[in-house]
Design an enzyme around this catalytic site. Structure first.
Site, PDB file in Angstrom:
ATOM      1  N   GLU A   1      14.868 -12.249 -11.160  1.00 50.99           N
ATOM      2  CA  GLU A   1      14.026 -13.260 -11.805  1.00 50.99           C
ATOM      3  C   GLU A   1      14.624 -13.754 -13.120  1.00 50.99           C
ATOM      4  OE1 GLU A   1       9.846 -12.468 -11.084  1.00 50.99           O
ATOM      5  OE2 GLU A   1       9.347 -13.719 -12.804  1.00 50.99           O
TER       6      GLU A   1
ATOM      7  N   HIS B   1      -3.693 -11.691 -12.468  1.00 50.10           N
ATOM      8  CA  HIS B   1      -3.449 -10.412 -13.156  1.00 50.10           C
ATOM      9  C   HIS B   1      -4.409 -10.248 -14.341  1.00 50.10           C
ATOM     10  CE1 HIS B   1       0.952  -9.875 -11.608  1.00 50.10           C
ATOM     11  NE2 HIS B   1       0.056  -9.469 -10.742  1.00 50.10           N
TER      12      HIS B   1
ATOM     13  N   ARG C   1      18.046   9.557 -11.564  1.00 52.05           N
ATOM     14  CA  ARG C   1      18.647   8.216 -11.744  1.00 52.05           C
ATOM     15  C   ARG C   1      18.759   7.436 -10.435  1.00 52.05           C
ATOM     16  NH1 ARG C   1      22.111  10.646 -15.716  1.00 52.05           N
ATOM     17  NH2 ARG C   1      21.166  10.262 -17.742  1.00 52.05           N
TER      18      ARG C   1
ATOM     19  N   HIS D   1      -0.742 -15.862 -10.180  1.00 48.07           N
ATOM     20  CA  HIS D   1      -0.732 -14.486 -10.659  1.00 48.07           C
ATOM     21  C   HIS D   1      -1.014 -14.337 -12.155  1.00 48.07           C
ATOM     22  CE1 HIS D   1       0.550 -13.533  -6.675  1.00 48.07           C
ATOM     23  NE2 HIS D   1       0.703 -12.257  -6.955  1.00 48.07           N
TER      24      HIS D   1
ATOM     25  N   LYS E   1       9.497 -15.130   1.102  1.00 44.28           N
ATOM     26  CA  LYS E   1       9.736 -14.221  -0.014  1.00 44.28           C
ATOM     27  C   LYS E   1      11.227 -13.904  -0.107  1.00 44.28           C
ATOM     28  CE  LYS E   1       8.362 -10.604  -2.873  1.00 44.28           C
ATOM     29  NZ  LYS E   1       7.350  -9.712  -3.343  1.00 44.28           N
TER      30      LYS E   1
ATOM     31  N   HIS F   1      -6.468  -7.221  -5.322  1.00 43.75           N
ATOM     32  CA  HIS F   1      -5.376  -8.040  -5.848  1.00 43.75           C
ATOM     33  C   HIS F   1      -5.366  -9.426  -5.181  1.00 43.75           C
ATOM     34  CE1 HIS F   1      -1.483  -9.125  -7.463  1.00 43.75           C
ATOM     35  NE2 HIS F   1      -1.053  -9.383  -6.244  1.00 43.75           N
TER      36      HIS F   1
ATOM     37  N   ARG G   1      12.568 -16.843  -8.722  1.00 45.66           N
ATOM     38  CA  ARG G   1      11.683 -15.901  -8.038  1.00 45.66           C
ATOM     39  C   ARG G   1      10.257 -15.976  -8.599  1.00 45.66           C
ATOM     40  NH1 ARG G   1      12.855  -9.523  -6.762  1.00 45.66           N
ATOM     41  NH2 ARG G   1      10.768  -9.187  -5.995  1.00 45.66           N
TER      42      ARG G   1
ATOM     43  N   ASN H   1       4.967 -16.142  -8.094  1.00 51.15           N
ATOM     44  CA  ASN H   1       3.889 -15.750  -8.999  1.00 51.15           C
ATOM     45  C   ASN H   1       2.767 -16.767  -9.099  1.00 51.15           C
ATOM     46  OD1 ASN H   1       3.510 -13.512 -11.105  1.00 51.15           O
ATOM     47  ND2 ASN H   1       5.668 -13.469 -10.536  1.00 51.15           N
TER      48      ASN H   1
HETATM   49  N1  LIG Z   1       6.055  -5.176  -5.847  1.00 50.81           N
HETATM   50  C1  LIG Z   1       5.694  -6.398  -5.551  1.00 50.81           C
HETATM   51  O1  LIG Z   1       6.529  -7.299  -5.420  1.00 50.81           O
HETATM   52  C2  LIG Z   1       4.240  -6.691  -5.335  1.00 50.81           C
HETATM   53  C3  LIG Z   1       3.854  -7.907  -4.746  1.00 50.81           C
HETATM   54  C4  LIG Z   1       2.490  -8.099  -4.484  1.00 50.81           C
HETATM   55  C5  LIG Z   1       1.570  -7.120  -4.822  1.00 50.81           C
HETATM   56  N2  LIG Z   1       1.983  -5.970  -5.409  1.00 50.81           N
HETATM   57  C6  LIG Z   1       1.047  -4.910  -5.774  1.00 50.81           C
HETATM   58  O2  LIG Z   1       0.444  -4.393  -4.582  1.00 50.81           O
HETATM   59  C7  LIG Z   1      -0.782  -3.763  -4.961  1.00 50.81           C
HETATM   60  C8  LIG Z   1      -1.853  -4.087  -3.941  1.00 50.81           C
HETATM   61  O3  LIG Z   1      -1.452  -3.582  -2.692  1.00 50.81           O
HETATM   62  P1  LIG Z   1      -2.530  -3.269  -1.547  1.00 50.81           P
HETATM   63  O4  LIG Z   1      -3.474  -4.387  -1.431  1.00 50.81           O
HETATM   64  O5  LIG Z   1      -1.772  -2.827  -0.352  1.00 50.81           O
HETATM   65  O6  LIG Z   1      -3.383  -2.070  -2.205  1.00 50.81           O
HETATM   66  P2  LIG Z   1      -3.572  -0.509  -1.946  1.00 50.81           P
HETATM   67  O7  LIG Z   1      -2.284   0.205  -1.881  1.00 50.81           O
HETATM   68  O8  LIG Z   1      -4.541  -0.083  -2.973  1.00 50.81           O
HETATM   69  O9  LIG Z   1      -4.276  -0.450  -0.507  1.00 50.81           O
HETATM   70  C9  LIG Z   1      -5.580  -0.960  -0.345  1.00 50.81           C
HETATM   71  C10 LIG Z   1      -6.506   0.059   0.319  1.00 50.81           C
HETATM   72  O10 LIG Z   1      -6.145   0.190   1.693  1.00 50.81           O
HETATM   73  C11 LIG Z   1      -6.040   1.572   2.053  1.00 50.81           C
HETATM   74  N3  LIG Z   1      -5.084   1.593   3.160  1.00 50.81           N
HETATM   75  C12 LIG Z   1      -3.730   1.506   3.128  1.00 50.81           C
HETATM   76  N4  LIG Z   1      -3.236   1.403   4.368  1.00 50.81           N
HETATM   77  C13 LIG Z   1      -4.293   1.458   5.213  1.00 50.81           C
HETATM   78  C14 LIG Z   1      -4.432   1.382   6.637  1.00 50.81           C
HETATM   79  N5  LIG Z   1      -3.373   1.178   7.428  1.00 50.81           N
HETATM   80  N6  LIG Z   1      -5.662   1.473   7.178  1.00 50.81           N
HETATM   81  C15 LIG Z   1      -6.756   1.621   6.381  1.00 50.81           C
HETATM   82  N7  LIG Z   1      -6.699   1.667   5.023  1.00 50.81           N
HETATM   83  C16 LIG Z   1      -5.474   1.596   4.459  1.00 50.81           C
HETATM   84  C17 LIG Z   1      -5.667   2.268   0.777  1.00 50.81           C
HETATM   85  O11 LIG Z   1      -6.078   3.618   0.804  1.00 50.81           O
HETATM   86  C18 LIG Z   1      -6.430   1.462  -0.269  1.00 50.81           C
HETATM   87  O12 LIG Z   1      -7.746   1.940  -0.353  1.00 50.81           O
HETATM   88  C19 LIG Z   1      -1.111  -4.288  -6.348  1.00 50.81           C
HETATM   89  O13 LIG Z   1      -0.935  -3.249  -7.286  1.00 50.81           O
HETATM   90  C20 LIG Z   1      -0.114  -5.386  -6.591  1.00 50.81           C
HETATM   91  O14 LIG Z   1       0.234  -5.523  -7.943  1.00 50.81           O
HETATM   92  C21 LIG Z   1       3.302  -5.742  -5.672  1.00 50.81           C
HETATM   93 ZN   LIG Z   2       0.548 -10.663  -5.583  1.00 49.43          ZN
END
Ligand SMILES: NC(=O)c1ccc[n+]([C@@H]2O[C@H](COP(=O)([O-])OP(=O)(O)OC[C@H]3O[C@@H](n4cnc5c(N)ncnc54)[C@H](O)[C@@H]3O)[C@@H](O)[C@H]2O)c1
Ligand SMILES: [Zn+2]
Length: 355
Positions: free
Chosen positions: A229, A248, A113, A244, A219, A262, A237, A241
């Protein structure tokens, strides 16, 4: 130079520490405090090697990517943590991009939890966006991020030197979210980005750190006002988006394959939101064209042929923001000011986008 941004929300107060070469130092501070479980991206080899030397850290190494944001990974890792005897005083430390952060946050909020949670984002996208605000979750076959919780971390550690080995595609993907923050809230920041994008995407220290800090501030503004939100006005918030709903849907139709990141999907989504804002005479043709040109210069995509198909509008119907079978979009009133446009039909949206 060390910079600290405080996030005070109704549920929780915490600090975002932004400092070059700080990851190991900050993570080691946790060593003696409690039992620590580190979920870390496989690509971060040198960090893994250093952390492995420390017996007090239980390391779970996974390859980040959209694939891990699933109920299957959620179950597997949760079981692993329980097998390793995680207790209620333990801490989960997520070191990786947005996918590791989103999955780990969901696990941290549900296992026993809820346990202590520290985020160490290692992609530009996760440093400027996903590590801030406490949203987490996984995807299902019905769409992206449809299962998850709001769970603020106890601390966020941001070190831009970890970005040095990040592929260019990932850098510009993160830049797309920085740009999104600028156009929804801060026109001057948008102009600054247009002037300095080359230095930012080349990770020149002074420029990348300013871009990260300004982006986080925007942000944080929305998160502080509307943590869960709930608002449906221009301070919601949901403004974060912008782009998005389309983005998405494109990612979902692309089965979350790596060829469309993304940030790239959001880049296309922002162009479409801009186009609708332009068709509604809210922003001018020249502002719209100028934005498109900037994305092209950066190397971000601006269009996807799937927009011409009906499927995308059906997929968009699954968006969490929608109500009563109508689509709610975030659009621009002007550069630097986003608003909630509610109650659009699929046909209406399509008519704005397709000649
Ligand atoms: N929670 C939220 O508020 C929020 C906001 C925006 C996006 N997101 C989510 O974030 C995700 C995308 O995140 P992302 O783009 O970081 O993707 P990811 O976590 O897939 O990372 C992208 C790639 O970079 C590699 N990587 C990570 N750190 C590295 C480094 N320092 N050096 C070399 N390679 C590295 C990873 O292995 C992966 O292949 C999506 O799922 C999206 O929905 C969430
Ligand atoms: Zn995003």
């Amino acid at each position: 130079m060390k910079k600290i941004i405080k996030i005070n929300t109704k549920s929780h107060n915490y600090r975002i520490i932004i400092e070059k070469n700080s990851i190991l130092k900050e993570v080691l501070k946790e060593e003696k405090k409690q039992k620590n479980f580190i979920i870390i991206d496989k690509k971060l080899l040198s960090l893994i090697t250093k952390l492995k030397k420390n017996k007090n850290f239980n390391l779970i190494v996974i390859q980040g990517g959209e694939k891990i944001k699933s109920l299957k990974y959620f179950e597997d890792i949760t079981n692993k943590l329980l097998k390793l005897k995680i207790d209620r005083k333990s801490c989960i430390i997520a070191i990786g991009g947005g996918t590791i952060g989103d999955l780990s946050g969901f696990i941290a909020s549900t296992v026993l939890r809820g346990v202590r949670f520290i985020l160490v984002p290692t992609t530009l996208l996760s440093q400027v966006d996903s590590s801030i605000g406490g949203k987490n979750g996984v995807n299902t076959s019905y769409g992206k991020n449809l299962v998850g919780t709001f769970y603020q971390p106890n601390k966020v550690i941001i070190d831009h030197s970890i970005l040095n080995f990040l592929p260019k595609k990932q850098i510009i993907s993160g830049y797309a979210e920085i740009l999104k923050h600028a156009i929804i809230k801060n026109k001057n920041f948008y102009f600054w980005l247009k002037k300095n994008y080359k230095k930012i995407t080349k990770l020149e220290s002074k420029y990348i750190s300013t871009a990260i800090i300004e982006s986080i501030k925007i942000k944080a503004y929305f998160v502080k006002i509307d943590e869960n939100e709930i608002l449906i006005n221009d301070n919601s918030r949901a403004m974060l988006n912008l782009g998005h709903t389309f983005g998405h849907a494109l990612e979902s139709m692309n089965n979350y394959k790596r060829n469309l990141s993304h940030g790239e999907a959001i880049s296309i989504g922002m162009c479409l939101a801009m186009k609708i804002s332009c068709k509604m005479n809210l922003i001018s043709d020249s502002e719209y064209n100028d934005f498109i040109l900037h994305l092209k210069n950066v190397g971000l995509p601006i269009y996807d042929k799937r927009i011409e198909k009906n499927t995308i509008y059906n997929v968009m119907m699954n968006d969490k923001k929608n109500t009563q079978n109508l689509i709610n979009l975030i659009l621009l009133k002007r550069i630097g000011k986003a608003f909630y446009k509610r109650g659009l039909t699929k046909e209406k949206i399509k008519s704005y986008l397709i000649k």
